[in-house]
Each structure stands twice: as structure tokens, then as C-alpha cells.
Scaffold this active site. Structure first.
Site, PDB file in Angstrom:
ATOM      1  N   GLU A 490      13.091  -2.019   2.552  1.00 49.69           N
ATOM      2  CA  GLU A 490      12.124  -1.017   2.115  1.00 49.69           C
ATOM      3  C   GLU A 490      11.877  -0.080   3.295  1.00 49.69           C
ATOM      4  O   GLU A 490      12.520   0.928   3.409  1.00 49.69           O
ATOM      5  CB  GLU A 490      10.837  -1.689   1.611  1.00 49.69           C
ATOM      6  CG  GLU A 490       9.911  -0.674   0.933  1.00 49.69           C
ATOM      7  CD  GLU A 490       9.129  -1.266  -0.220  1.00 49.69           C
ATOM      8  OE1 GLU A 490       9.332  -2.426  -0.570  1.00 49.69           O
ATOM      9  OE2 GLU A 490       8.283  -0.531  -0.774  1.00 49.69           O
ATOM     10  N   GLU A 755       1.045  -8.325   4.050  1.00 49.76           N
ATOM     11  CA  GLU A 755       1.004  -7.377   2.938  1.00 49.76           C
ATOM     12  C   GLU A 755      -0.001  -7.832   1.870  1.00 49.76           C
ATOM     13  O   GLU A 755      -0.701  -7.028   1.280  1.00 49.76           O
ATOM     14  CB  GLU A 755       2.403  -7.301   2.306  1.00 49.76           C
ATOM     15  CG  GLU A 755       2.490  -6.468   1.051  1.00 49.76           C
ATOM     16  CD  GLU A 755       3.920  -6.359   0.537  1.00 49.76           C
ATOM     17  OE1 GLU A 755       4.717  -7.273   0.789  1.00 49.76           O
ATOM     18  OE2 GLU A 755       4.233  -5.340  -0.105  1.00 49.76           O
TER      19      GLU A 755
HETATM   20  C1  BGC Z   1       5.163  -1.049  -0.517  1.00 51.16           C
HETATM   21  C2  BGC Z   1       3.740  -0.616  -0.275  1.00 51.16           C
HETATM   22  C3  BGC Z   1       3.549   0.651  -1.041  1.00 51.16           C
HETATM   23  C4  BGC Z   1       3.691   0.252  -2.485  1.00 51.16           C
HETATM   24  C5  BGC Z   1       3.368   1.289  -3.470  1.00 51.16           C
HETATM   25  C6  BGC Z   1       5.327  -1.382  -1.961  1.00 51.16           C
HETATM   26  O1  BGC Z   1       6.586  -1.814  -2.264  1.00 51.16           O
HETATM   27  O2  BGC Z   1       5.537  -2.074   0.315  1.00 51.16           O
HETATM   28  O3  BGC Z   1       3.325  -0.688   0.978  1.00 51.16           O
HETATM   29  O4  BGC Z   1       2.399   1.343  -0.773  1.00 51.16           O
HETATM   30  O5  BGC Z   1       4.953  -0.299  -2.749  1.00 51.16           O
HETATM   31  O6  BGC Z   1       3.019   0.694  -4.611  1.00 51.16           O
END
Ligand code: BGC
Length: 909
Positions: A490, A755
Site C-alpha cells: 500500500e 492501524e
Molecule cells: C489505508 C488507510 C486509508 C484507508 C482509506 C486503508 O487501506 O491503509 O490508512 O486512509 O485505506 O479508507
């Protein structure tokens, strides 16, 4: 009287930058001495005339590019150059002198300088490369023995050009960039210390380049300019979109450089990338940001970047003319290796593989030292955590492989990658010849080099660890752009994460130049509709307009303005911000933001169920944007726009109240985030604020004194509680040990912010590997509260660039002391408090030129005294705790100390 001086001169937030766009030449300094602060300044700028002679131009006033004359102003930052047009590539010297309130003048400061970005006519180089050497591209989905990664990625070209220098050199500059990543070499030495250069932008919109002073690297006779060229963000794996993973911006990396040598006799010589360069592949068989690197050291063409090497067998390069995409001097700080972290232990997993623990989740790579027979195949896999059986846990990396491999040639060798970055605490090392010991491996920490500006320490060791997690989370994710995470597939610039964390980020580190660069990416990613995209750079996704994500386009520039006084950034992006506001209004003519919500992540990752109504959250953020736009327009001299945005905000606020606020101050859904937003964004009717804050506390109590906020509300929760007189509740949340809480992470071994609140639980183990990063900074946005409330270091209301501050520590919870500091654009601010034996003691440091309103909480505020025994200028109610009083002292620069009776009940539980 203290002598007056201007020190710490910077241009565009950098010390003596080698490339600044003419429109971004903004000067700043720190005022020193002079008790009453700066009352005036004078800046002068002159073309550089060669070492030792250039100061003459400044001093004589002859040929000055700009003389501001004496300006009666306290401003020390964001001083816009307003002189003669600045010449492409030229160097300018500048100095400043300042006056204090008594009229005392400083001497002229030590001169500083800057060099101007090259305009298109300043470029003569062409793009070179070897084209795509890539077979059977397939996104890797498993670690199969046939190794699809190795097949999908290409080897790293070495590029070289030999040339002769036959006269004394006065100066030499290397202007260099890549569509991909480069490491430039001159005569066998690495040029500069940046890694992952030129950094990440939308390369179809702008390409950043770097300039290095290479005067000292040139030699008489034969010289060799060389470069290694890797895929990087340009054509390597990025994000989670495996279909385009191999070619987000183009099929193959390309390199662009020009070396401009100025000779002592006034002539010059240009070495540019063109058809005369030669290329070959070497040891690096592939290099990829997500996947890692593979080196076969036997293939290294030793000496290739030095004179005397025989390159006759090397290949011709492919050449391509430059197109219209602008080349811009990189406005951000370089990515560098900023620290080395030693290994703390080595264990064996059940399969006998060796696992090295570095004790800290971090961004970067491992450098290993080996000494053994040739042909050893060493593999280094990286992970954030260990599985229950002690083996490396990599499921949460998804398809990111973060694996480096080396085939050695024997003897003592030092092995490390250079065009990748991994998010890890543990490394599994296999194939190491001989005994792996703690000195065999060291973690090298790699991120945008944003200098630390904040510190925090308290009487609670766990809280100090939380603070460290927050800063490490920031370091791990500020890598050219603010990313969500540094480990899985990501690592992209999500706007929502950045906006909620921006204020915390600005306390921890100097992020002025970093965010200034990223805001260009944000503008580049904006859709023609005016919708800000959800991520910047945008990749090939057109996701845009999500509430709390798109709003970053207004919130982040405004934050930079408040914190650094950066009005230049407001001016640059005012058009984009206006387009965003128009987009929202077009879609929502009834002033409720219920349409055009894009992907609406809402209160992303709120624990349990996210019950906040999406249109409530969206409308709150929109009203906030409008309020900030009014301030922004005011700040850059657009009073009509400001009035328009004030009008817009009242309409949105009225619609919000009508739709979501009940007569007793309840807000629809009753979630903590709904209240936090309504209060933070000043949407509650004044007479209902207190009641709403009371309902927020009830909601927290109903959740068993736990928070229930996700990304969009978390950063505002504690500040809102403290501002509304519920600091005791804020501390209760802060010190909560059960799930969800910050303390839960820390107590369960976090060294960076997770997270998800429940990334790992004792009962269930790991969260779903599909989205479970142990290094996301968003939930670390509580850092802002630690600085602004626990330490009490804050801007005074309405202040810009910390020109006036308020120090109001909210001492509470189980803390008996806290101390910390913030190095603002005006200088160092410190706050240190302690309560002991019924006494409360506060020490405050205020930079020169700044006035501080210091508020000392006390049981008997009238009895608080400063170090000279003076009483307070006034006493008031302490807003953080009803019933507590505060002693008010208005002070100037210097160190101050206050003490008095500690507050008896109130904020202490
Ligand atoms: C990310 C987040 C991001 C989000 C948005 C995720 O996959 O890791 O940090 O803000 O998607 O929904």
C-alpha cells in the site's frame, strides 16, 4: 541589554538550498536578544560573485537584486522576495538585520545563499535508459520457488560517461533526476547522501530534480560520471493495484542529468545525458520498493564508476528528448539514512531460521556483514511482528515481499540494499555463512529527513513509550510523501491520515518543506471537477471527494500557515482550494453534504460499528473547510472571498444544526465522533455547547470510559474534551488500559502506532491479515493533545507562526510531572511542570521576540508567584477543569518559573 541578532537564516525552509523556484523564495530567520522582540527588519539580496567576493555586492549595495529597506514588522518568517527577477540556476547571497523594540539594531547577519531552479531553457540533457528488460510480468501472489518477483522485475542499469577536465575548476553542479530512482556517482564516490531520490510525485505532472555541489569530486584529467537506475515509484510495484503494479507511470526507468562545470577562466563545460553514455547491468538483479532487492555480487563490474575502466563491451543507451512535463527543484527534504539501530537479540524459529530483533519497528533496511566462502546465498526477510511460535509473521504484508537476497563472492563483505524500503522490527536471516551475532546485522533507518522539533517526557513510563511510538510512526511513514504504512503493498499518500495527523506531525518534526512538497502532489491529484483525490500522488485511481480525506486539501495548508506562518502555501493553493469548495457546493446546494461523497470512508476503523452518519461527518468537515477558507482568504488579502466563505459557513452550520442537533444539545447518532466534530468545528449553537460536551462524556461513560473514534474523529476527541472542561475525562481515556486504548497497544509491545486498536489481542491474536498494519500513524494524532494540553505549549488564539504563545499545562491523570519542548519557527519553547507535596511548579522557556501568556493551575491561584516573588497579573477559571483556578502571567522571552499551591481536587482524579 542582550545584543540583537538574526541567526538561523533559511530560504523555503531549507538552509542554503541549491534549487528553489523563484516564486518560492521565502526567507526566514530567528531573532535573538532584544527583550521586547523584533520591531523591524531589512533584507538584502545580491547575485553571488564568486567565493570571497560576493559579500562585496551585498555590502556596497551595488547590483543588489533586492533591498527591502527597513520594514517595521515583527515577522521573521515567510518574507517574500520582491526584487529583480531571479536568474535561472544563479546563486544569490542574502543577509538580514533586525531592530528590537528599543530601536537597537543588529549588525548584518552572516550571509546565507540560495540557488534558483533551472528554467526549461537551462536544460540540455535528454532522458536515457535501456528500455524494459522484463519478462513475463505477473503480480506476485505467493513466495513460490519459481519466484515471479524476480521474473517480474528488471536488473538495475549502470550508466556511465567518461570526460576530461583540463583546467582549474571554479565550481560544478550536478542537476539530476530519474523516472525511477537514481544513485549518482562521480569518480567512484557517491554524490550526496540522499536515498530514494528523486522522490515520488505524479511524474506525468511534475518531475522533481536535485542539485549537488560536486566541485570537490572532480579531478584533473579523466573523470567518470555514473548512475545506478532503479524502478522505484515510477515503474515498480506500488500500492495495492497489482494489475498496474509494474508500470504506474511508464514502462522502464530513465535517467536525466547535467553536470555544469565552471572553470576559473570563466568558461564552462556541460556533461549531459545523451547518446554518448554507455550502460551495463551489474550485481543488482532487481530492486523494488515493495519487493526488495537481489544482488549477485559476482556480476558487479568493479571500478565501473571510476576512470580507467574498460567499458568497451557496454551497451548503447536509448535516448529520448525531454517533453513538456516540468522539471522542478525538489522543494522537500531528501530521504536519508538517519540512524542505525543495533540488533538486540537473535532467536531461532521452530524451523531453525534465525530471527534478529531490532527492538523497534522502523522504516529502512538491514546492513549485514559477512566473512565467508564465496557463493553463500543469504536471504533477509522482514516483518513487524512474530507469530506465536516465534517465526516471522508476514501475512499482513499482503503481496509486498520485503525480501533482500545476496549471493556473495567470499571474504569480508558488507551487504545492503539501496532502492527499497521495508517496514520491520524483525529480520529472518537464512543462508548466513558462519555464526550470526549481534554485530553482524544493523538496521538502517530511512525516511524523509525532517529534523526533530519536539520532545515529551512524563512521570508515566508507558506514556513516554506512547510518545516514542507516535514519533516512530511518523518517521516510518514520511517517506517522500506521507504514507499510511511502510510495510504492506500500500504505502500510499492517503489524505485522511495526513490531515488528522498534520498538527501532531508539525510538533514532532519540522515538516514545513515536506508538506509544502506534498501539497503540490495534492494539487496535481485534484480532479477536473475540483474534487481532491483520496490519495496523492493519485496513481491510476480516480477515487476522490471522500469526506475527511479530500478536506485535507484545506486543513493541511491552513495548519502549515498557523504553525509556520506559511502564507506562500496558501497563495499557491488558493485556486485549488476554491475549486474544491465549489465542487462541494455544486453537489450539495442544500448545504448538507450528503452527495458526492466518493468512497466515504467515514470514521474509518472506528472500533465496533461505525455509527456516525456519513452526511453528518461530511457536513461537519465541509463547515470546517469553509471556516478555514475564510481565515485563509483573510490571511492572503482577499477580504471579499473571506466574507463569502463566512457566509457559506453560516449556511452549512445552520443546515447542520437543523439536520443533526436536537434542542437538548444531543447530536444525531450520539457517537463520540459526532460530538467531537460538532464541538471542534464549532457547529453547536453557543448555548448548547456545554450540554453537548456533557452528552459526549455520557457517550464515553456508556462505552465503559473507552473511546469509539476512528481516523476521522480520533485527533479531535481529547482536545475537545479539554477545551470543554473535561480534562479529567480526557485523561481517563488516555490512561485507559483496556481495549480499545492507546495504552493497550503500548502494554502489548507496540513500538509504533497500530492501524487498528485491536491489531492484536490476547484473546484472538492478530486481526485479519488483509488490513492489519502495526505502523500507521493516524491513531497517533493524540500527540497533538500531549503537546498542546499536557505540556500546554500552544499558539495563542489567532496567532500565526508561534508569534504569540500560550502555555497552559493541563496537569492531570496520574501524572506527577511532565516536561517537553517544541522548536517553533521563532525558536525553542519549553514547558516543565511538577506537582509535589501540595505544590505545583512550572518552568517555561519563551523564545526571543515572542510573548507568552502563562497559565498556572492552582488551588489558590492568587498565591502563585514567579521566581522573583511577583504575584500573577490576574486569576481566572481554568477551562480544563471547572472549579480550578489559574494564575495568569504575561511574560516575554527567557526562562520563567512559577510555583504555588497545587490544585486540590479537580483535574487530579
Ligand atoms: C489505508 C488507510 C486509508 C484507508 C482509506 C486503508 O487501506 O491503509 O490508512 O486512509 O485505506 O479508507
Amino acid at each position: 541589554m542582550n545584543p540583537v541578532a538574526a541567526t538561523g537564516l533559511r530560504c523555503a525552509y531549507q538552509v542554503n538550498p541549491l534549487g528553489v523556484a523563484p516564486g518560492r523564495v521565502r526567507l526566514s530567520w530567528e531573532f535573538e536578544g532584544g527583550d521586547g522582540g523584533q520591531r523591524g527588519y531589512q533584507v538584502r539580496v545580491a547575485p553571488w560573485r564568486g567565493q570571497g567576493r560576493w559579500a562585496g555586492g551585498l555590502a556596497s549595495g551595488e547590483g543588489l537584486g533586492w533591498d527591502s529597506g527597513r520594514v517595521d514588522s515583527a515577522a521573521t518568517a515567510d518574507i517574500r522576495y520582491a526584487g529583480q527577477p531571479l536568474a535561472s540556476g544563479a546563486r544569490y547571497a542574502w543577509q538580514v538585520r533586525v531592530w528590537d523594540s528599543s530601536g537597537q539594531a543588529s549588525g548584518w547577519s552572516e550571509p546565507a545563499w540560495f540557488e534558483v531552479e533551472l528554467d526549461p531553457s537551462g536544460w540540455r540533457a535528454s532522458w536515457i535508459g535501456l528500455g524494459r528488460i522484463r519478462l513475463n510480468f505477473k503480480p506476485p501472489t505467493s513466495l513460490s520457488p519459481s519466484d515471479p518477483v524476480a521474473r517480474a522485475l528488471g536488473p538495475v542499469p549502470h550508466l556511465r560517461r567518461a570526460f576530461t577536465v583540463d583546467k582549474p575548476v571554479a565550481s560544478a553542479r550536478l542537476h539530476v533526476t530519474a523516472l525511477g530512482l537514481y544513485e549518482a556517482r562521480l569518480n567512484g564516490r557517491r554524490v550526496g547522501d540522499a536515498v530514494l531520490a528523486p522522490g515520488w510525485t505524479d511524474y506525468t505532472r511534475r518531475i522533481p530534480y536535485q542539485t549537488y555541489d560536486v566541485t570537490g569530486l572532480l579531478a584533473d584529467g579523466e573523470n567518470v560520471l555514473g548512475a545506478l537506475l532503479a524502478d522505484g515509484w515510477y515503474c515498480g510495484f506500488i500500492g495495492f493495484d497489482a494489475k498496474r503494479a509494474g508500470a504506474q507511470y511508464g514502462p522502464a526507468p530513465e535517467f536525466l542529468a547535467q553536470l555544469v562545470i565552471r572553470f576559473a577562466d570563466g568558461s564552462d563545460q556541460w556533461i549531459v545525458t545523451d547518446g554518448r553514455w554507455r550502460a551495463a547491468f551489474g550485481a543488482i538483479r532487481h530492486a523494488d520498493l515493495l519487493m526488495g532487492e537481489r544482488h549477485d555480487l559476482a556480476l558487479e563490474p568493479h571500478g565501473w564508476d571510476s576512470p580507467g575502466f574498460d567499458a568497451s563491451g557496454w551497451l548503447d543507451v536509448r535516448c529520448r528528448d525531454r517533453d513538456a512535463v516540468p522539471l522542478v527543484a525538489d522543494p522537500g527534504p531528501p530521504v536519508r539514512v538517519t540512524q542505525e539501530v543495533p540488533a538486540v537479540s537473535i532467536t531461532a524459529d521452530p524451523a531453525g531460521r534465525q530471527i534478529v530483533d531490532f527492538g523497534q519497528n522502523l522504516p529502512g533496511w538491514v546492513r549485514i556483514s559477512v566473512d565467508g566462502p564465496p557463493g553463500a546465498c543469504i536471504r533477509v526477510r522482514h516483518g513487524e511482528v512474530l507469530a506465536a511460535d516465534g517465526s516471522l509473521y508476514t501475512e499482513n504484508l499482503r503481496t509486498a515481499r520485503q525480501t533482500d537476497e545476496y549471493t556473495t563472492t567470499g571474504g569480508a563483505q558488507v551487504l545492503e540494499p539501496r532502492f527499497t524500503v521495508h517496514g520491520f522490527r524483525y529480520a529472518e536471516i537464512s543462508g548466513y555463512p558462519g555464526d550470526l551475532d549481534l554485530r553482524s546485522a544493523v538496521a538502517r533507518v530511512v525516511h524523509s529527513d525532517t529534523p526533530a522539533t519536539g520532545s515529551f517526557e512524563s512521570s508515566q513510563p508507558w506514556l513516554n513509550r506512547l510518545f516514542a511510538c507516535i514519533d516512530w510512526g511518523q518517521r516510518s511513514n514520511f517517506i517522500s510523501v506521507p504514507t499510511d504504512c511502510p510495510q504492506r503493498d500500500e504505502r500510499i499518500g492517503w489524505l485522511g491520515d495526513a490531515q488528522i495527523f498534520a498538527r501532531t506531525a508539525s510538533y514532532n518534526r519540522d515538516v514545513a518543506a515536506f508538506f509544502a512538497k506534498w501539497l503540490d502532489d495534492v494539487a496535481d491529484a485534484q480532479l477536473p471537477s475540483g474534487a481532491y483525490s483520496d490519495i496523492a500522488p493519485r496513481l491510476n485511481l480516480d477515487w476522490a471527494g471522500a469526506p475527511a480525506w479530500g478536506d485535507a486539501g484545506v486543513i493541511v495548508p491552513w495548519t502549515l500557515y498557523r504553525v509556520y506562518g506559511d502564507a506562500g502555501c496558501l497563495e499557491r493553493h488558493f485556486g485549488a482550494m476554491t475549486a474544491w469548495m465549489d465542487f462541494l457546493e455544486r453537489g450539495n446546494p442544500d448545504y448538507l453534504r450528503s452527495r458526492a461523497l466518493g468512497n466515504s470512508y467515514n470514521d474509518w476503523l472506528a472500533p465496533g460499528q461505525d455509527l456516525t452518519p456519513p452526511e453528518l461527518l461530511a457536513t461537519a468537515y465541509w463547515a470546517h473547510d469553509a471556516a478555514l477558507m475564510a481565515e485563509i482568504a483573510e490571511a492572503i488579502g482577499r477580504p471579499d472571498d473571506a466574507a463569502g466563505y463566512r457566509g457559506l459557513r453560516s449556511k452549512i452550520r445552520a443546515a447542520f444544526v437543523e439536520a443533526f442537533v436536537e434542542a437538548d444539545g444531543r447530536v444525531s447518532s450520539g457517537t463520540q465522533t459526532a460530538y467531537a466534530l460538532a464541538l471542534h468545528m464549532l457547529l453547536m449553537p453557543d448555548e448548547l455547547r456545554e450540554a453537548a460536551a456533557g452528552h459526549l462524556v455520557e457517550a464515553i461513560e456508556a462505552a465503559g470510559w473507552h473511546l469509539t473514534t476512528g481516523f476521522a474523529g480520533v485527533g479531535y476527541l481529547l482536545p475537545v474534551l479539554s477545551s470543554a472542561g473535561h480534562t479529567d475525562v480526557a485523561y481517563r481515556l488516555l490512561e485507559q488500559q483496556g481495549l480499545p486504548s492507546w495504552r493497550y497497544m503500548v502494554d502489548h509491545g507496540a513500538t509504533t502506532i497500530w492501524e487498528r486498536w485491536d491489531a492484536w489481542t490476547a484473546e484472538r491474536g492478530f486481526q485479519s491479515p488483509w488490513m492489519n498494519s502495526f505502523n500507521h500513524y493516524s491513531l497517533g494524532s493524540v500527540g497533538e493533545w500531549l503537546y498542546r494540553f499536557v505540556l500546554g505549549i500552544d499558539l495563542a488564539p489567532g496567532a500565526v507562526g508561534f508569534d504569540q504563545i500560550r502555555v497552559r499545562p493541563h496537569a492531570g491523570g496520574s501524572l506527577t510531572s511532565a516536561r517537553g519542548s517544541y522548536r517553533s519557527v521563532r525558536g525553542l519553547i519549553t514547558s516543565e511542570w511538577e506537582r509535589r507535596d501540595g505544590e505545583f511548579r512550572l518552568r517555561v522557556g519563551v523564545p526571543a521576540s515572542v510573548r507568552a501568556s502563562v497559565r498556572v493551575p492552582s488551588g489558590q491561584a492568587g498565591e502563585v508567584r514567579d521566581a522573583a516573588g511577583r504575584p500573577p497579573a490576574g486569576v481566572a477559571e481554568f477551562p480544563g477543569a471547572p472549579g480550578v483556578m489559574e494564575a495568569v502571567f504575561e511574560v516575554g522571552p527567557g526562562r520563567h518559573e512559577f510555583s504555588g499551591p497545587a490544585p486540590r481536587r479537580l483535574i487530579w482524579p
